[in-house]
Scaffold this motif. Structure first.
Motif, PDB file in Angstrom:
ATOM      1  N   ILE A 160       0.595  -1.292   0.136  1.00  0.00           N
ATOM      2  CA  ILE A 160       0.100  -0.171   0.117  1.00  0.00           C
ATOM      3  C   ILE A 160       1.158   1.578  -0.110  1.00  0.00           C
ATOM      4  CG2 ILE A 160      -1.984  -0.771   1.419  1.00  0.00           C
ATOM      5  CD1 ILE A 160      -1.510   0.123   3.498  1.00  0.00           C
ATOM      6  N   ARG A 161       2.283   1.192   0.451  1.00  0.00           N
ATOM      7  CA  ARG A 161       3.266   2.521  -0.239  1.00  0.00           C
ATOM      8  C   ARG A 161       2.752   1.902  -1.085  1.00  0.00           C
ATOM      9  NH1 ARG A 161       8.245   3.285  -1.062  1.00  0.00           N
ATOM     10  NH2 ARG A 161       8.798   0.198  -0.539  1.00  0.00           N
ATOM     11  N   PRO A 164      -1.990   2.794  -2.533  1.00  0.00           N
ATOM     12  CA  PRO A 164      -2.527   3.479  -1.045  1.00  0.00           C
ATOM     13  C   PRO A 164      -4.039   2.330  -1.636  1.00  0.00           C
ATOM     14  CG  PRO A 164      -1.616   4.968  -2.798  1.00  0.00           C
ATOM     15  CD  PRO A 164      -1.235   4.250  -2.809  1.00  0.00           C
ATOM     16  N   TYR A 186      -2.020   6.348   8.231  1.00  0.00           N
ATOM     17  CA  TYR A 186      -0.657   5.510   7.097  1.00  0.00           C
ATOM     18  C   TYR A 186      -1.075   6.433   5.253  1.00  0.00           C
ATOM     19  CZ  TYR A 186       2.984   2.032   5.614  1.00  0.00           C
ATOM     20  OH  TYR A 186       4.305   1.587   4.924  1.00  0.00           O
ATOM     21  N   ILE A 187      -1.459   6.571   4.676  1.00  0.00           N
ATOM     22  CA  ILE A 187      -1.631   6.297   3.307  1.00  0.00           C
ATOM     23  C   ILE A 187      -2.251   7.869   3.004  1.00  0.00           C
ATOM     24  CG2 ILE A 187      -2.549   3.853   3.329  1.00  0.00           C
ATOM     25  CD1 ILE A 187      -5.213   4.707   2.859  1.00  0.00           C
ATOM     26  N   SER A 190      -0.721  10.107   0.557  1.00  0.00           N
ATOM     27  CA  SER A 190      -0.439   9.627  -1.272  1.00  0.00           C
ATOM     28  C   SER A 190      -2.103   9.704  -1.899  1.00  0.00           C
ATOM     29  CB  SER A 190      -0.396   8.059  -0.801  1.00  0.00           C
ATOM     30  OG  SER A 190       1.007   7.926  -0.120  1.00  0.00           O
TER      31      SER A 190
END
Length: 565
Positions: A160-161, A164, A186-187, A190
């Motif tokens: 997902i990095r 995303p 975290y996402i 992005s």
């Protein structure tokens, strides 16, 4: 010119003429290996030979020859190492397949052959910095299968990095314990701002599903429809139906799954659960139609085989009990071979084995279902049914109480406990207390109603039974409710209304044997002028079943499969 033969091989590959490519490369390789002179390079240069073998392996893979394809790709791996030393990067206008992509092709072959240990090893041999998104996804699923949750989380995060909005990976992270808030942060940086609002709501719904807060998940998924223009989105409806199912709201779940199937008859996700619900509610015609429809979509997915298995169990033909059950077991085994984590495949096979009076084998499958998914109620229900069929009340109660402890006290688990208590005449009062509590928990769950009516009829308290049934029938209409009401009415000599209720029951399910039998009984009594008061249970006691059928001539393949999940 060495390029001419390679051009033909490449053109066959691009045209997807895999059988022709397979034959041509087989001949060309023999020519190269049989000619040790200086003109070997005139047929194919060293890089061309490597890439031709890649095409050859791909052709074999597409033709289903996975073992041979793996052998060719492993040969390519040795050639690739030699090419790396020579630093050749392309063949005319064609880029050489990278070592990472080659190892992924080897993984695909090993995965098809269910050699998971070797599949993990080949993917782990890829440097972590060079792993592509599909490599990380494949590794995550393999780790998940082996119970290595932390390693799976690491791979999903890497995925997902880079991507995303990989929704399935996001769902998997939530199911592995990552908090929705942490995942969103975290996402966040992005993704486009316009995406954040609906995605945040979607992640909340998935997080609540993962934490078993099903009623909250239902509310969250429902809010996605009007707020974000996602009305009639089959993915959202499918998750909504799944949340309803896990919460025990079976009628609501069926409604959502029916909407999904009407909107997109080619949609497969969760249709195995829909088939289970149709089977449970005796909606035979809908079940047969669903199974046929799904099987026309794909024979390589779990859902069509599970649906076909339940459809087979629902068949009502003279002397068809043995063959229909064998067919259901075959369908369940086929589904399990496609996905050995399929809970519905295990539950289906356990149900079919129990139908054949093969209790020990059925127990194995229900227990395996619980190991795979400890919160699936239907697996506990199957285990309790197995033990009660063998009159092992103590063991049945232990599993019913374990369901309460694992899933929580709700209408379904309390009803499960009550069903065990009801087997002991000294515990009938306690059983009815549990059922009243279950009906208070969820007025839409009909299982406690069915059992309560059976207990009241057992005590000849037909007035209370009729009162309860009439109240429930104000909001629900099922073949069993009408049949039970007819049984009660007949017992108090209200034959005409009983006949009307039997007719309604049969209109909802023409295969309801008890309704058909009751209807015939009233007509027979009217013709013979017999006394109207009639004890339904008395006749059942005077007409025991014919006993357990003889399955000694069972096909050998089915016998060998019974003990294996």
């Amino acid at each position: 010119m060495p390029g001419q033969m390679f051009d033909h091989i490449r053109e066959l590959y691009q045209a997807e003429l895999y059988e022709d490519l397979k034959q041509l490369v087989c001949i060309v390789l023999s020519m190269i290996e049989g000619n040790t002179g200086n003109d070997v390079g005139e047929i194919l240069s060293f890089p061309q030979k490597y890439q031709s073998l890649i095409y050859y392996g791909d052709a074999l893979y597409h033709l289903g020859e996975y073992k041979k394809a793996e052998s060719i790709f492993m040969r390519c791996l040795q050639l690739r190492k030699a090419l790396n030393k020579s630093k050749i990067k392309s063949v005319s206008s064609t880029e050489l397949t990278s070592e990472v992509d080659l190892k992924y092709k080897i993984y695909q072959c090993l995965h098809k052959m269910k050699q998971n240990v070797e599949a993990v090893n080949i993917l782990e041999s890829i440097n972590t910095k060079k792993r592509t998104a599909r490599v990380n996804l494949a590794l995550a699923k393999l780790y998940l299968h082996d119970g290595k949750d932390r390693s799976a989380i690491t791979c999903y995060k890497e995925l997902i990095r880079e991507h995303p909005l990989a929704l399935d990976a996001l769902t998997s992270l939530l199911s592995l314990g990552m908090r929705g808030v942490d995942l969103m942060s975290y996402i966040m940086s992005s993704i486009p701002q316009t995406t954040c609002e609906w995605l945040n709501c979607w992640i909340k719904g998935q997080a609540r599903m993962a934490s078993k807060e099903y009623n909250s998940a239902i509310a969250t998924f429902r809010s996605l429809e009007p707020k974000h223009g996602l009305k009639d989105n089959v993915l959202i409806l499918s998750y909504l139906g799944e949340a309803c199912f896990h919460a025990g709201h079976y009628m609501q779940a069926m409604t959502q799954f029916r909407r999904v199937h009407i909107l997109d008859p080619l949609y497969l996700k969760n249709m195995d659960i829909y088939a289970y619900l149709l089977s449970k509610e005796k909606k035979t015609e809908d079940l047969h139609q669903l199974a046929q429809s799904l099987m026309s979509v794909s024979e390589h997915a779990v859902e069509p085989w599970v649906a076909m298995g339940y459809s087979s169990l629902a068949l009502h033909f003279p002397n068809a009990n043995k063959s229909k059950t064998i067919r259901a077991i075959y369908c369940a085994q086929k589904a399990f071979s496609l996905d050995n984590l399929s809970v519905q495949a295990l539950v289906l096979k356990g149900t079919a084995l129990l139908d054949m009076k093969k209790g020990p084998q059925a127990l194995q499958h229900f227990q395996e279902a619980i190991r795979t998914a400890p919160n699936r109620f239907e697996a506990y229900q199957g285990l309790v049914d197995c033990y009660m069929s063998n009159r092992k009340i103590k063991e049945a109660m232990a599993w019913a109480m374990r369901a309460c402890k694992t899933i929580g006290n709700n209408a379904r688990t309390i009803t499960l406990v009550a069903s065990v208590l009801a087997k002991d005449p000294t515990n009938l009062v306690k059983a009815k207390q549990y059922l009243n509590r279950a009906m208070t928990f969820d007025s839409n769950l009909l299982d406690p109603v069915y059992l309560m009516v059976d207990l009241l009829m057992q005590e000849h308290d037909y007035t209370k039974a009729i009162e309860l049934l009439r109240k429930v029938l104000e909001n629900h209409s099922t073949t069993k409710l009408h049949q039970q009401l007819a049984d009660c009415l007949q017992s108090i000599d209200q034959k005409q209304e009983a006949l009307d209720q039997y007719s309604i029951s049969l209109s909802l399910d023409p295969n309801n044997f008890r309704a058909r039998e009751g209807c015939d009984r009233i007509e027979k009594h009217n013709e013979m002028g017999l006394d109207g008061t009639y004890d339904v249970e008395a006749e059942e006691m005077m007409n025991p079943s014919d006993g357990e059928p003889d399955y000694s001539d069972m096909e050998s393949w089915s016998e060998t499969e019974f003990s294996q999940p």
